[in-house]
Design a protein around this motif. Structure first.
Motif, PDB file in Angstrom:
ATOM      1  N   LYS A  84       0.831  -1.314  -0.112  1.00 33.48           N
ATOM      2  CA  LYS A  84      -0.164   0.283  -0.119  1.00 33.48           C
ATOM      3  C   LYS A  84       0.789   1.252  -0.001  1.00 33.48           C
ATOM      4  CE  LYS A  84      -4.354  -1.939   2.176  1.00 33.48           C
ATOM      5  NZ  LYS A  84      -4.740  -2.015   3.530  1.00 33.48           N
ATOM      6  N   ARG A  89      -2.986   0.096  -4.654  1.00 36.05           N
ATOM      7  CA  ARG A  89      -3.307  -1.246  -5.054  1.00 36.05           C
ATOM      8  C   ARG A  89      -3.063  -1.747  -6.500  1.00 36.05           C
ATOM      9  NH1 ARG A  89      -9.901  -2.746  -4.808  1.00 36.05           N
ATOM     10  NH2 ARG A  89      -9.510  -1.920  -2.731  1.00 36.05           N
ATOM     11  N   LEU A 112      -5.341  -7.141   0.389  1.00 34.92           N
ATOM     12  CA  LEU A 112      -5.358  -5.739  -0.324  1.00 34.92           C
ATOM     13  C   LEU A 112      -6.764  -5.188  -0.815  1.00 34.92           C
ATOM     14  CD1 LEU A 112      -2.194  -6.372  -2.718  1.00 34.92           C
ATOM     15  CD2 LEU A 112      -2.524  -4.501  -0.769  1.00 34.92           C
ATOM     16  N   THR A 113      -7.732  -6.058  -0.630  1.00 29.73           N
ATOM     17  CA  THR A 113      -9.022  -5.573  -0.904  1.00 29.73           C
ATOM     18  C   THR A 113     -10.026  -5.771   0.367  1.00 29.73           C
ATOM     19  OG1 THR A 113      -9.539  -7.883  -1.944  1.00 29.73           O
ATOM     20  CG2 THR A 113      -8.987  -6.096  -3.629  1.00 29.73           C
ATOM     21  N   VAL A 132      -6.961  -8.983  -5.310  1.00 25.76           N
ATOM     22  CA  VAL A 132      -6.283  -8.665  -6.616  1.00 25.76           C
ATOM     23  C   VAL A 132      -5.975  -9.814  -7.375  1.00 25.76           C
ATOM     24  CG1 VAL A 132      -3.927  -7.496  -7.228  1.00 25.76           C
ATOM     25  CG2 VAL A 132      -5.301  -6.601  -5.422  1.00 25.76           C
TER      26      VAL A 132
END
Ligand code: NAD
Ligand code: ZN
Length: 358
Positions: A84, A89, A112-113, A132
């Motif tokens: 990050k 992203r 990441l999500t 991702v």
């Protein structure tokens, strides 16, 4: 209810397939600022493979050291923060290495999500959003992590995967050339993970023709590789890469059994690595898998592998009790190995008696 089985979306297999990675990721690069993340096992730090990673200016390459420890939730949360901070992203996360690196890439992609810490997602179907785009590239064969729906992490209270359909790789690149440098012992321990996946999947309550077909082929290939001292290493690696994939598919639609249930307890309390822990345990599981253990012992002989004896002499009652508690918690594995009514036949005392054989 039957499992509605999700598979890896795309697979490329063959010697030199690694060279297609740039093209595969390139299809995802759309605008300036788009970047990819490559997680590479630190064993490749001064290795030609590091220079073959198709790195573009804006990309991030991270060497991850899994020699001392298998991936932890702390490692994953740290990697996610690093990504990050790099540029937000990414368009893709690739994990290049063994099960440890592949699981790390899966977990980073998901975290990441999805908000919070990876600890919050250790369990079944807790992940709510797709991660991702993630790519798995094995450099050692056996775990089946390339096809499985879990990313196994050691957390503050347990070793448990992020199990979900979103965990499964979008793309895998199976290039047997990458297996060339794996040392003999490690190759055996991780290869035996595959062998044990197949044996356990094939012997138990949840066996069915769908998982059986994958398991039988995987088992045959493992035995061919490890029982045959004259098999050329190139041919052997070509097979082992496929055996690992098939073994992973087999257990996904059946289950693993007694060896994995026990080895999880061993690994959690003593930090023993997965493939090695499985070998230590499987060596004493004649009662559960008589033919499988007999063949395992022959393969050890052919490969010149020796396992230590009397490890349990150094374990305290408290350690044995904690190992057994973790192992007892693997209920779905005992259901497969012994039957749905396993608790009537098998308990903590029996589990401890198996640990005492090590
Ligand atoms: P690993 O990824 O932990 O690697 C083992 C060792 O081999 C490391 O020291 C690594 O640096 C080295 N190595 C890797 N590739 C190499 C190469 N080409 N040449 C030389 N050295 C190399 O080993 P593993 O057995 O593949 O994976 C174990 C991990 O996978 C554990 O964390 C386990 O929990 C996990 N696992 C996951 C699944 C799943 O379905 N997700 C299944 C089984 C195991
Ligand atoms: Zn395993």
């Amino acid at each position: 209810m039957f499992k509605n089985f999700k598979s890896v979306e795309r697979t490329v297999y063959g010697r030199g397939a690694f060279n297609q990675l740039d093209e595969i990721i390139g299809a995802k690069r759309r605008k300036s600022g788009d970047f990819a993340v490559f997680l590479l096992d630190s064993v490749f730090q001064n290795h030609p493979l590091a220079n073959r990673v198709p790195l573009h200016d804006e990309d991030l390459l991270v060497f991850v050291d899994v020699n001392a420890h298998e991936p932890t939730t702390e490692l994953i949360d740290g990697l996610v923060n690093m990504v990050k901070a790099h540029a937000g992203r990414p368009i893709a996360v690739a994990g290049i290495g063994g099960g440890s690196l592949m699981d790390s890439a899966k977990a980073v992609s998901l975290m990441l999500t999805n908000p919070g810490s990876s600890v919050d997602y250790q369990g079944w179907d807790l992940v709510k959003k797709p991660g991702v785009f993630h790519i798995g590239i094995p450099t050692i064969a056996g775990t089946g992590a390339e096809v499985s729906r879990t990313a196994v992490l050691t957390g503050p209270t347990r070793k448990l995967g992020l199990n979900s359909d979103y965990t499964i790789f979008d793309q895998i690149v199976l290039d047997p050339e990458l297996l060339a440098g794996v040392p003999k012992e490690q190759r055996f321990y991780t290869g035996m993970d595959c062998y044990i996946h197949s044996v356990e999947s094939l012997v138990g309550h949840f066996l069915n023709p769908f998982s059986g077909a994958y398991g039988e082929k995987s088992l045959d290939m493992c035995v061919d590789v490890f029982m045959n001292p004259n098999l050329d290493r190139t041919d052997a690696d070509d097979q082992l890469m496929v055996a690992s994939y098939l073994g992973g598919l087999s257990l996904t639609y059946s289950r693993v059994g007694a060896c994995h249930a026990l080895s999880y307890g061993l690994s959690y309390v003593h930090g023993t690595k997965h493939g090695y822990a499985n070998c230590l345990v499987f060596n004493h599981l004649q009662d559960f898998y008589p033919e499988g253990v007999e063949t395992f012992k022959k393969m050890m002989q052919v490969q010149g592998i020796e396992l230590p004896q009397n490890l349990s002499a150094n374990w305290t009652d408290d350690e044995l009790s904690r190992m057994a508690d973790i192992s007892m918690g693997m209920e779905i594995l005992w259901e497969h190995a012994i039957g749905l009514d396993w608790k009537k036949k098998f308990g903590k005392e029996e589990i401890i008696s198996y640990f005492k054989k090590l």
